[in-house]
Design an enzyme around this catalytic site. Structure first.
Site, mmCIF file in Angstrom:
data_model
loop_
_atom_site.group_PDB
_atom_site.id
_atom_site.type_symbol
_atom_site.label_atom_id
_atom_site.label_comp_id
_atom_site.label_asym_id
_atom_site.label_seq_id
_atom_site.Cartn_x
_atom_site.Cartn_y
_atom_site.Cartn_z
ATOM 1 N N SER A 299 55.034 -46.671 -27.023
ATOM 2 C CA SER A 299 55.727 -47.790 -26.426
ATOM 3 C C SER A 299 55.958 -47.589 -24.927
ATOM 4 O O SER A 299 55.017 -47.540 -24.143
ATOM 5 C CB SER A 299 57.039 -47.986 -27.199
ATOM 6 O OG SER A 299 57.689 -49.156 -26.866
ATOM 7 N N ASP A 310 45.992 -44.794 -14.747
ATOM 8 C CA ASP A 310 45.094 -45.771 -14.130
ATOM 9 C C ASP A 310 45.111 -45.680 -12.616
ATOM 10 O O ASP A 310 44.090 -45.899 -11.955
ATOM 11 C CB ASP A 310 45.471 -47.192 -14.562
ATOM 12 C CG ASP A 310 44.929 -47.531 -15.944
ATOM 13 O OD1 ASP A 310 44.337 -46.642 -16.583
ATOM 14 O OD2 ASP A 310 45.105 -48.681 -16.389
ATOM 15 N N LYS A 324 51.332 -47.999 -29.612
ATOM 16 C CA LYS A 324 52.137 -49.215 -29.781
ATOM 17 C C LYS A 324 52.089 -50.023 -28.486
ATOM 18 O O LYS A 324 52.747 -49.694 -27.515
ATOM 19 C CB LYS A 324 53.576 -48.901 -30.139
ATOM 20 C CG LYS A 324 54.406 -50.164 -30.361
ATOM 21 C CD LYS A 324 55.848 -49.848 -30.648
ATOM 22 C CE LYS A 324 56.637 -51.138 -30.810
ATOM 23 N NZ LYS A 324 56.656 -51.952 -29.566
#
Length: 450
Positions: A299, A310, A324
């Site tokens: 999460s 990224d 999740k």
């Protein structure tokens, strides 16, 4: 995004009986929103069944309980994370997100009618008693869990501080055993920190609560004061962190980013897309960052991991995360509780949805299991292992989750050691075994990422 929009702790999955209760009264929307004759017919059918049960059941039923079970059943048919909370449960959830609540300190989910341990919370009765990921709770104080909702079970495990409770545990499909615990005030210290190897700032985030950003800034201030220019880098330990508040995940990511997107959320309609961007200022002043993840990182933990990965702002070490990738919005229902509804998927800055897939570590390091755990299952199945989970829109193979074992002894923590070596400029190589490698002389292989 307000603090009412949150990433639900993956352990708090609710379940109930199947039905669609008096929705026009309960939510005040279904009757007005639907123009479909079949829908009206089905709602009338439910009303007929409800009236028949109320009039003719062998005992006088609890009508409120029936309606709550029906609502939860409807929501449970959508995905594992949508649910209804009555007034009491809503109040308890609000307390928990502030980082202090009463109970045993355990993240749980429902699986095949019993309660499954996702992970114990650090320094709580559950962790001190040795409860482990994948333990199945089959009885609570002698009462069978089978037939209870997750809410019912959680309420039974909560109680007055200092009182005892006995959980009957099944571990690794072996004979059940009883574990006695004493309830305590659970104060989740969201952020802990220390100096490792004399020049590395180590920050452990155990959950994302309203206290997290304040704790993180306190940690960074401590490192600036004690290490100054000597600091070589920072380790952010998100292993077995089940998540929490979305805005805290965004804030923690922003702490180490100077610009760019952190996360986007995309709902059912195109105009519901939201993007959250970093603001100028990196509290680490560009120093290297390592993020530790494993099968219990879910999460909000995955938002931080994905954003820093990224942007190439951090190197991820460990094993694949839980997977999740959905957002739950808490919708208060006029003083009668609240609806926790999955309203969007979230995406990393590069556009990845990690729903039911997880985030892969840049350097896979698997912990070595001690002898007593060699034949134990210490891995999570991830979001993909939850019945009724949302699929990943991009398609492809699902299967988040991996080992959730972290040694208590830091000297035996291979993932932490790899992070320290990396920040010291030592080349770190994955120790993951090839999938087709067979154990030697009948030994049980260590858990691998899957």
């Amino acid at each position: 995004m307000t603090k009412n929009t949150r990433l639900q702790n993956f352990g708090l999955v609710l379940a109930g009986a199947v039905s669609a209760s008096l929705l026009w009264q309960a939510f005040g929307v279904a009757g007005a929103a639907s123009s479909n004759a079949d829908t009206y017919k089905q709602l009338n059918l439910f009303g007929d069944v409800f009236d028949r049960v109320r009039a003719d059941y062998v005992e006088e039923p609890d009508e409120q309980q029936m309606i709550e079970a029906a609502i939860n059943g409807m929501l449970a048919s959508l995905d594992p994370h949508s649910s209804y909370m009555n007034k009491k449960q809503f109040a308890e959830m609000s307390v928990q997100t502030r980082g202090e609540f009463g109970g045993l300190g355990i993240e749980v989910t429902m699986e095949n009618g019993v309660i499954k341990v996702v992970s114990p919370i650090d320094d709580t009765p559950a962790s001190k008693a040795g409860l482990m990921a994948n333990d199945l709770i089959v009885k609570i104080d002698g009462a069978d869990v089978q037939g209870m909702t997750l809410n019912d079970a959680v309420e039974k495990m909560r109680g007055k501080i200092g009182t005892d409770i006995t959980l009957t545990i099944v571990r690794d499909k072996k004979d059940p055993f009883d574990q006695k615990l004493t309830r305590d005030k659970i104060r989740v210290q969201s952020v802990k920190y220390s100096v490792e190897d004399s020049s590395i700032g180590y920050i452990r985030i155990s959950s994302f609560t309203e206290q997290t950003q304040e704790g993180l800034e306190k940690a960074m201030d401590h490192f600036r004061t004690t290490l100054g220019d000597k600091v070589k880098g920072y380790i952010i330990d998100l292993r077995n962190d089940p998540g929490g508040l979305l805005d805290m995940a965004i804030s923690v990511s922003d702490t180490f980013l100077d610009k760019g997107e952190i996360v986007s959320t995309r709902g059912r309609h195109a105009d519901e897309t939201q993007r959250f961007n970093a603001t100028k200022g990196d509290l680490a002043n560009g120093k290297p960052v390592v993020v530790l993840i494993n099968g219990g990182s879910a999460s909000a933990s995955e938002i931080v991991s994905g954003a820093l990965q990224d942007h190439k702002r951090a190197t991820l070490i460990g094993t694949r995360s839980f997977g999740k990738g959905s957002v739950q919005t808490i919708i208060p229902l006029g003083g009668d509780g609240a609806l926790r509804l999955t309203t969007a998927r979230y995406y990393t800055p590069s556009g990845r949805s990690i729903q039911a897939k997880g985030i892969d570590a840049d350097i896979v390091i698997e912990e070595e299991l001690p002898p007593e755990l060699k034949d134990k299952n210490v891995s999570t199945e991830g979001e993909a292992g939850l019945r009724g989970h949302l699929s990943n829109e991009a398609g492809g193979d699902e299967g988040g989750g991996s080992s959730a074992y972290v040694p208590e002894d830091k000297t035996k923590d291979l993932q932490l050691k790899a992070a320290i070596d990396f920040l010291n400029g030592v080349k770190v190589v994955s120790n993951a075994k090839p999938k087709d490698e067979k154990p030697k002389d009948g030994a049980t292989p260590d858990t691998t990422a899957n």
